[in-house]
Scaffold this active site. Sequence first.
Site, mmCIF file in Angstrom:
data_model
loop_
_atom_site.group_PDB
_atom_site.id
_atom_site.type_symbol
_atom_site.label_atom_id
_atom_site.label_comp_id
_atom_site.label_asym_id
_atom_site.label_seq_id
_atom_site.Cartn_x
_atom_site.Cartn_y
_atom_site.Cartn_z
ATOM 1 N N SER A 105 -8.195 7.975 -1.647
ATOM 2 C CA SER A 105 -9.576 8.422 -1.046
ATOM 3 C C SER A 105 -10.142 9.736 -1.630
ATOM 4 O O SER A 105 -8.987 10.473 -1.663
ATOM 5 C CB SER A 105 -9.885 8.126 0.408
ATOM 6 O OG SER A 105 -11.011 8.267 0.763
ATOM 7 N N TYR B 97 -8.043 8.157 9.593
ATOM 8 C CA TYR B 97 -8.277 7.616 8.211
ATOM 9 C C TYR B 97 -8.053 8.967 7.327
ATOM 10 O O TYR B 97 -7.042 8.796 6.266
ATOM 11 C CB TYR B 97 -9.471 7.037 8.104
ATOM 12 C CG TYR B 97 -9.692 6.606 6.589
ATOM 13 C CD1 TYR B 97 -9.126 5.378 6.243
ATOM 14 C CD2 TYR B 97 -10.494 7.224 5.755
ATOM 15 C CE1 TYR B 97 -9.121 4.842 5.048
ATOM 16 C CE2 TYR B 97 -10.429 6.715 4.425
ATOM 17 C CZ TYR B 97 -9.882 5.763 4.087
ATOM 18 O OH TYR B 97 -10.144 5.058 2.869
ATOM 19 N N LYS C 294 -4.984 9.557 4.601
ATOM 20 C CA LYS C 294 -5.009 9.239 3.210
ATOM 21 C C LYS C 294 -4.577 10.600 2.370
ATOM 22 O O LYS C 294 -3.814 10.562 1.392
ATOM 23 C CB LYS C 294 -6.448 9.210 2.702
ATOM 24 C CG LYS C 294 -6.669 7.872 2.954
ATOM 25 C CD LYS C 294 -6.128 6.664 2.239
ATOM 26 C CE LYS C 294 -6.659 5.248 2.244
ATOM 27 N NZ LYS C 294 -6.178 4.223 1.250
HETATM 28 N N1 LIG Z 1 -14.795 0.999 0.177
HETATM 29 C C1 LIG Z 1 -14.696 2.382 0.268
HETATM 30 O O1 LIG Z 1 -15.684 3.192 0.445
HETATM 31 C C2 LIG Z 1 -13.254 3.088 -0.052
HETATM 32 C C3 LIG Z 1 -13.449 4.334 -0.429
HETATM 33 C C4 LIG Z 1 -12.028 5.246 -0.320
HETATM 34 C C5 LIG Z 1 -10.989 4.263 -0.269
HETATM 35 N N2 LIG Z 1 -11.063 3.029 0.075
HETATM 36 C C6 LIG Z 1 -9.719 2.528 -0.087
HETATM 37 O O2 LIG Z 1 -9.603 1.378 -0.958
HETATM 38 C C7 LIG Z 1 -8.874 0.604 -0.609
HETATM 39 C C8 LIG Z 1 -9.367 -0.898 -0.220
HETATM 40 O O3 LIG Z 1 -10.433 -1.087 0.489
HETATM 41 P P1 LIG Z 1 -11.616 -1.927 0.022
HETATM 42 O O4 LIG Z 1 -12.694 -0.960 0.014
HETATM 43 O O5 LIG Z 1 -11.664 -3.024 -0.813
HETATM 44 O O6 LIG Z 1 -12.101 -2.495 1.556
HETATM 45 P P2 LIG Z 1 -12.036 -4.078 2.060
HETATM 46 O O7 LIG Z 1 -12.703 -5.032 1.241
HETATM 47 O O8 LIG Z 1 -11.966 -4.146 3.774
HETATM 48 O O9 LIG Z 1 -10.298 -4.501 1.683
HETATM 49 C C9 LIG Z 1 -9.116 -3.781 2.510
HETATM 50 C C10 LIG Z 1 -8.110 -4.787 2.150
HETATM 51 O O10 LIG Z 1 -6.795 -4.458 2.747
HETATM 52 C C11 LIG Z 1 -6.416 -5.397 3.583
HETATM 53 N N3 LIG Z 1 -5.435 -5.009 4.429
HETATM 54 C C12 LIG Z 1 -5.439 -4.056 5.638
HETATM 55 N N4 LIG Z 1 -4.535 -3.967 6.261
HETATM 56 C C13 LIG Z 1 -3.515 -4.959 5.908
HETATM 57 C C14 LIG Z 1 -2.271 -5.230 6.051
HETATM 58 N N5 LIG Z 1 -1.660 -4.989 7.195
HETATM 59 N N6 LIG Z 1 -1.431 -6.122 5.367
HETATM 60 C C15 LIG Z 1 -2.328 -6.580 4.158
HETATM 61 N N7 LIG Z 1 -3.287 -6.362 3.811
HETATM 62 C C16 LIG Z 1 -3.985 -5.595 4.737
HETATM 63 C C17 LIG Z 1 -7.295 -6.237 4.011
HETATM 64 O O11 LIG Z 1 -6.882 -7.442 4.617
HETATM 65 P P3 LIG Z 1 -7.424 -8.436 5.557
HETATM 66 O O12 LIG Z 1 -8.997 -9.068 5.029
HETATM 67 O O13 LIG Z 1 -6.498 -9.501 5.965
HETATM 68 O O14 LIG Z 1 -7.959 -7.455 6.976
HETATM 69 C C18 LIG Z 1 -8.305 -6.394 2.936
HETATM 70 O O15 LIG Z 1 -8.064 -7.262 2.088
HETATM 71 C C19 LIG Z 1 -8.542 0.801 1.006
HETATM 72 O O16 LIG Z 1 -6.934 1.250 0.942
HETATM 73 C C20 LIG Z 1 -9.359 1.990 1.452
HETATM 74 O O17 LIG Z 1 -8.646 2.896 2.103
HETATM 75 C C21 LIG Z 1 -11.999 2.359 0.020
#
Ligand SMILES: NC(=O)c1ccc[n+]([C@@H]2O[C@H](COP(=O)([O-])OP(=O)(O)OC[C@H]3O[C@@H](n4cnc5c(N)ncnc54)[C@H](OP(=O)(O)O)[C@@H]3O)[C@@H](O)[C@H]2O)c1
Length: 229
Positions: free
Chosen positions: A129, A140, A144
Amino acid sequence: MNLDNRVVLVTGATGGLGQEFVKQALARGAAKVYAGARRDHDWGDSRVVPLQLDVTDPAAIATAVAAAPDADVLVNNAGVRGADSLLTSPESEIRETYEANVFAPLLLVRAFAPVLARNGGGAIINVHSALSWLARPGAYAASKTAFWGLTNALRLELAEQKTQVVGAHLGYTDTPFIAHLDVPKSDPAVIVSNILDALEAGEDEAMADDTSVQVKSILPSMTTGILPS
Ligand SMILES: NC(=O)c1ccc[n+]([C@@H]2O[C@H](COP(=O)([O-])OP(=O)(O)OC[C@H]3O[C@@H](n4cnc5c(N)ncnc54)[C@H](OP(=O)(O)O)[C@@H]3O)[C@@H](O)[C@H]2O)c1
């Protein structure tokens, strides 16, 4: 590294960025994508192999390794927002944040490193991130930052087996992760495309949006992880 004919495993595959990784890896020629997730999802594509994968469950990781012996690209994408406060949130929530955001990707890399080595080295993408570089209250951002450090150390250890390790940085992106925030957000399709471009260009780091570029550029002037005013 070129995704043509590659076999990719994506964690958190049913999430906003996860679905993009699956879709775009296939669009770039991947032969197969293992979609690791806790929830069922109809992928509607025979090249996608769903894998039940809670990344914090060592038994599920072992099952995934056995089920995906041909994987040569691992995308550590799953992550949680985690505990709100390092001081007042229950210790268990802080540990859960680190389990999901730090130890889970580490255990996945340890488990899949021999698989990648057998398949020619391959690559790992670790989704960090922009907050790997910025201080925020709660677990968080700190988790990260730890993940970023871990990626850099793993890159040194994996160099011998010729595994490319890409650390991906991004700011606010329009996924369920930050649905509660009313802020400008990047398109997840653009973010994933930028990350995969970095992978295919052989980079160690993917700066997926302007926020990440900007935050990194001011790192030298930060003394405490807080933006200069
Ligand atoms: N969106 C942002 O603004 C942003 C910014 C910086 C970094 N990120 C990073 O990007 C990555 C993806 O996030 P996203 O934005 O796509 O959010 P998202 O749509 O909420 O997806 C997160 C995914 O992680 C899965 N997950 C969480 N804990 C888990 C576990 N124990 N085992 C397996 N799966 C698990 C969730 O599964 P469930 O549906 O089963 O909960 C979900 O599919 C994350 O690492 C996040 O920190 C996101």
